[in-house]
Structures are given as C-alpha cells and as structure tokens.
Write an enzyme that holds these catalytic residues in place. Structure first.
Site, PDB file in Angstrom:
ATOM      1  CG  HIS A  94      12.407  30.480 -46.585  1.00  0.00           C
ATOM      2  ND1 HIS A  94      11.497  31.517 -46.539  1.00  0.00           N
ATOM      3  CD2 HIS A  94      12.725  30.345 -47.899  1.00  0.00           C
ATOM      4  CE1 HIS A  94      11.273  31.968 -47.756  1.00  0.00           C
ATOM      5  NE2 HIS A  94      12.014  31.278 -48.610  1.00  0.00           N
TER       6      HIS A  94
ATOM      7  CG  ASP B 275      14.725  30.200 -51.708  1.00  0.00           C
ATOM      8  OD1 ASP B 275      13.883  30.158 -50.786  1.00  0.00           O
ATOM      9  OD2 ASP B 275      14.737  31.098 -52.571  1.00  0.00           O
TER      10      ASP B 275
ATOM     11  CG  HIS C 248      14.711  34.877 -48.573  1.00  0.00           C
ATOM     12  ND1 HIS C 248      15.648  33.876 -48.712  1.00  0.00           N
ATOM     13  CD2 HIS C 248      13.643  34.453 -49.281  1.00  0.00           C
ATOM     14  CE1 HIS C 248      15.169  32.911 -49.467  1.00  0.00           C
ATOM     15  NE2 HIS C 248      13.933  33.232 -49.829  1.00  0.00           N
TER      16      HIS C 248
ATOM     17  NE  ARG D 147       6.391  41.800 -51.842  1.00  0.00           N
ATOM     18  CZ  ARG D 147       7.059  40.653 -51.778  1.00  0.00           C
ATOM     19  NH1 ARG D 147       6.590  39.638 -51.092  1.00  0.00           N
ATOM     20  NH2 ARG D 147       8.207  40.522 -52.407  1.00  0.00           N
TER      21      ARG D 147
HETATM   22  C1  LIG Z   1      11.976  23.096 -55.112  1.00  0.00           C
HETATM   23  C2  LIG Z   1      11.423  23.439 -53.955  1.00  0.00           C
HETATM   24  C3  LIG Z   1      11.961  24.491 -53.073  1.00  0.00           C
HETATM   25  C4  LIG Z   1      10.852  24.714 -52.063  1.00  0.00           C
HETATM   26  C5  LIG Z   1      10.322  23.311 -51.899  1.00  0.00           C
HETATM   27  C6  LIG Z   1      10.175  22.883 -53.357  1.00  0.00           C
HETATM   28  C7  LIG Z   1       8.950  23.605 -53.976  1.00  0.00           C
HETATM   29  C8  LIG Z   1       8.581  24.888 -53.277  1.00  0.00           C
HETATM   30  C9  LIG Z   1       9.769  25.659 -52.679  1.00  0.00           C
HETATM   31  C10 LIG Z   1       9.348  26.586 -51.549  1.00  0.00           C
HETATM   32  C11 LIG Z   1       8.830  27.965 -51.995  1.00  0.00           C
HETATM   33  C12 LIG Z   1       8.475  28.808 -50.747  1.00  0.00           C
HETATM   34  C13 LIG Z   1       9.578  28.759 -49.689  1.00  0.00           C
HETATM   35  C14 LIG Z   1      10.049  27.306 -49.463  1.00  0.00           C
HETATM   36  C15 LIG Z   1      11.022  27.236 -48.301  1.00  0.00           C
HETATM   37  C16 LIG Z   1       8.811  26.426 -49.335  1.00  0.00           C
HETATM   38  O1  LIG Z   1       8.196  26.163 -48.311  1.00  0.00           O
HETATM   39  O2  LIG Z   1       8.447  25.980 -50.594  1.00  0.00           O
HETATM   40  C17 LIG Z   1      10.616  26.771 -50.753  1.00  0.00           C
HETATM   41  C18 LIG Z   1      11.245  25.355 -50.733  1.00  0.00           C
HETATM   42  C19 LIG Z   1      12.756  25.386 -50.507  1.00  0.00           C
HETATM   43  O3  LIG Z   1      13.471  26.170 -51.119  1.00  0.00           O
HETATM   44  O4  LIG Z   1      13.198  24.591 -49.670  1.00  0.00           O
HETATM   45  O1  LIG Z   2       7.554  36.767 -51.722  1.00  0.00           O
HETATM   46  C1  LIG Z   2       8.756  36.946 -51.555  1.00  0.00           C
HETATM   47  O2  LIG Z   2       9.285  38.054 -51.688  1.00  0.00           O
HETATM   48  C2  LIG Z   2       9.635  35.805 -51.150  1.00  0.00           C
HETATM   49  C3  LIG Z   2       9.201  34.487 -51.712  1.00  0.00           C
HETATM   50  C4  LIG Z   2      10.145  33.396 -51.370  1.00  0.00           C
HETATM   51  O3  LIG Z   2      11.072  33.559 -50.630  1.00  0.00           O
HETATM   52  C5  LIG Z   2       9.952  32.045 -51.956  1.00  0.00           C
HETATM   53  O4  LIG Z   2       8.935  31.809 -52.643  1.00  0.00           O
HETATM   54  O5  LIG Z   2      10.842  31.201 -51.744  1.00  0.00           O
HETATM   55 FE   LIG Z   3      12.494  31.904 -50.661  1.00  0.00          FE
END
Ligand SMILES: C=C1C[C@]23C[C@H]1CC[C@H]2[C@@]12CCC[C@@](C)(C(=O)O1)[C@H]2[C@@H]3C(=O)O
Ligand SMILES: O=C(O)CCC(=O)C(=O)O
Ligand SMILES: [Fe+2]
Length: 357
Positions: free
Chosen positions: A231, A233, A288, A298
């Site tokens: 994905h 961010d 990533h 981890r």
């Molecule tokens: C502010 C954010 C950014 C979110 C949504 C919301 C809260 C959690 C973040 C994450 C964290 C894990 C990867 C991701 C892809 C997910 O599934 O939740 C992220 C997403 C994004 O970066 O789009």
């Molecule tokens: O665990 C990781 O190294 C990546 C986590 C991540 O990409 C995220 O929380 O958006």
């Molecule tokens: Fe991420």
C-alpha cells in the site's frame, strides 16, 4: 469546527473481520486463508534483479547537506532512514514497550477496545484488509486523539502512564515531521511563504496525525504469508519505528522489493500520497509492505502525519511549469481518506488531472 480524523469514517462503514483473529501462537501450519500467491497480490512474487543490494539512504540529520539528501531520497525512493533525529532513545524504547505489552494482552481484553465499523481508533486488522481475499498475519491498534478511553479498557490500572508515553511520542513526532517536510521542500526551492495553509504557524495547528501500532507474530511459513499487504500511506509523511526484526520492504520498479534493515535508534520516513500531490508528483509516495518471520515477532509504530482534515491540498504552484496545469486536483485529507477507503490503490490516480490533448 474542522472535521477530526475520529469522524472521517463515520458514514463509511468498513466491514472487517476483527473477531475472527486466530490465536496466532497456536497455529503450526499456515491456514489456507493466510496463504498468499500472486493471484492475491500481483506484486507478491516479484523477484529481485541480479544486481540487488541497493538500499534506501541512511541520512544523518546533523549533516549540513541533509536537506539535499532528503530531497533526493524523496524523488528516487519516496523513503529514507534517519539518525540524529533528536527523539530520545528512552521514548523509542517506551513506545516499543507499550506496543509489546498491548499485543501481549489476552485477545478477549484487546477486543474490548476493538475498532468499530465506522470508527477510527482501536484494535483490529488493517483497514486495507477488505481489499484482499487473503488474511494478513498481523494485528494493529490505531490511535488518534486521546487514547484514554481505549487504554482504560486495556489496562484498568496503568492507563495513565501509557497515555503519557503516547502523548510524548506524538509531540516529538509532530516536531520531527514538520522539520522533515520543510527540509525536503527546501531542496525544491519551496519555503513556508509558498504554502498558504502552513505559513507561519509554528505551533502546527494545521497538522493532524494518527498512530498505528503493528504486531507481526512469529509465523510457521513466512514465505507464503503476508504481514501487511502492499500500500501507499494517505499521509504527507509517515515516520516508522521498527523493532530489531526486519520485515518492512519498499517497492521500486527497477529493483523490486527492497528490505529496509533495522538500524538501532533510527527511524524510517516515507512519502505519503498527500506529499506526492503537494510536490506535483516530484516526491513519490512509495509502495511498501511488511513480511513476517519464522523465529522472531516484529513490532512497528507508524506515525501518520497530515494536514487538518479540511484544508485543501494542491500542488505547490512553484513546482508546476508555467505552460502546464498541475498534475493533481486539490483534495482535503478527509476526502482523500474516504476515496482511499472506497478505491484503495486507485485513489491517487483518481485525483490526477488528465491533460486535454
Ligand atoms: C490516517 C490514516 C491512514 C491509514 C488510515 C487512517 C488510520 C490508519 C492508517 C493505516 C495504517 C496501516 C496501513 C493503512 C493503509 C491502513 O489500512 O490503515 C493506513 C491508512 C492509509 O495510510 O491510508
Ligand atoms: O510494519 C511496517 O513496517 C509497516 C507498517 C505500515 O506500513 C503502516 O502502518 O502503514
Ligand atoms: Fe504504511
């Protein structure tokens, strides 16, 4: 009143199977529902080229040339690691301790703080899970605003100490994110004067953030499992702390998946989609993912940093050539997160302006 992140997914329910989480530690074989192939994710088995060995830059923030190095890293990789970042080691240890303690709680306790379908904060599977047929070998906890209510459910006695760690960590990350944003923009000749919404507000009241704690348990068949699917961010910048177990990988078209080795005391920074938009595509939001490990669990802590949810983000005019139109339309963080929640990895291209030939 500006929209807060807490409210972003209200009216956008996402159905997620938190309650089907297995007890990871009891599984000696990888169940089918956790076995990934390239049919589940086209990038799953991209093989590295024979010349692999390149890695994201490790940048010393005390180096006078740091701004240029960061700028270059944002353009070529969309990611870099930093040392001498000024965040006290005890605080990094503190957030790792908290994260470890949280995920070690019995699953019934963690589910007391489960993220609801329209909620933002709490315990559960990654939000992007709904876009994949297979399950990810991980669990997460999202925090925005005060974690007090959730932490009280997790730790009836110690919640105040844990809230304190989160507060201090967020404060440090906030300062660091803003510093990194201005350093990287400086390398493009862009200053605070050029970005109206961020101008002169040194108290960061234009910024907002979330903290994502991730746990990747030991896995019986790591080569066939996925910790967190690929994905980008939806942030301006994300600052990631990872414990001493490798797992994070970044994708480059010419190099395939590149593992980011843990460097004790360092932090990983990556460009998010909003910075990609703000820089008119000069900085790349990097794809990533996280892989898992057969012998070591981890932990990672992502600080997801963006603007106040209702500020319109658009490409900095200085970075748009006079004879061209900006590559992206303007969008608020709220709008973008909702677009991402519906369209996932097509979100960025949906904001793109298409040239009229
Ligand atoms: C502010 C954010 C950014 C979110 C949504 C919301 C809260 C959690 C973040 C994450 C964290 C894990 C990867 C991701 C892809 C997910 O599934 O939740 C992220 C997403 C994004 O970066 O789009
Ligand atoms: O665990 C990781 O190294 C990546 C986590 C991540 O990409 C995220 O929380 O958006
Ligand atoms: Fe991420």
């Amino acid at each position: 009143m500006p929209t807060m992140l807490t409210d972003v997914f209200r009216g956008h329910p996402i159905h997620l199977p938190h309650f089907h989480q297995p007890d990871f530690t009891s599984l000696s074989n990888l169940p089918d529902s956790y076995t990934w192939t390239s049919q589940d994710d086209p990038l799953f088995t991209v093989a590295p080229p024979p010349t692999a060995g390149e890695n994201i830059p490790l940048i010393d923030l005390n180096n006078p040339d740091a701004a240029n190095q960061i700028g270059r890293a944002c353009r070529t990789w969309g990611a870099f690691q930093i040392v001498n970042h000024g965040v006290p080691l005890e605080l990094l240890q503190g957030i790792e301790f908290l994260t470890g303690n949280l995920f070690r709680l019995p699953v019934q306790r963690k589910l007391k703080a489960a993220r609801s379908e329209t909620g933002f904060s709490g315990y559960g599977v990654a939000r992007i899970s709904s876009f994949f047929n297979k399950k990810m070998w991980s669990e997460g906890f999202t925090i925005t605003g005060s974690p007090l209510n959730d932490f009280r459910k997790l730790w009836p006695q110690l919640h105040l100490d844990y809230c304190d760690i989160v507060e201090q960590y967020e404060e440090q990350m906030q300062k660091l994110s803003s510093k990194l944003m201005w350093l990287s923009l400086k390398s493009l000749g862009v200053s605070e004067e050029d970005i109206k919404w961020a101008r002169g507000s040194s108290d960061f009241n234009w910024a907002q953030s979330a903290l994502q704690l991730n746990h990747y348990p030991v896995c019986p068949e790591p080569d066939r499992a996925m910790g967190l699917a690929p994905h980008t961010d939806s942030t301006l910048l994300t600052i990631l702390y990872q414990n001493n177990t490798a797992g994070l990988q970044v994708f480059r078209d010419d190099l395939g998946w590149v593992t980011v080795p843990p460097v004790p005391g360092s932090l990983v920074v990556n460009v998010g989609d909003l910075f990609h938009i703000l820089s008119n595509g000069l900085f790349k939001s990097v794809i990533h993912r996280a892989r898992v490990n057969q012998t070591r669990s981890r932990l990672s802590v992502a600080f997801l940093w963006g603007p106040q949810s209702d500020i319109k983000i658009s490409p900095v005019l200085k970075l748009v050539r006079p004879d061209e139109s900006p590559l992206y339309r303007s969008v608020t963080w709220t709008e973008y997160l909702r677009t991402k929640a519906t369209h996932f990895n097509k979100a960025l291209s949906m904001i793109r302006n298409h040239r009229q030939e």
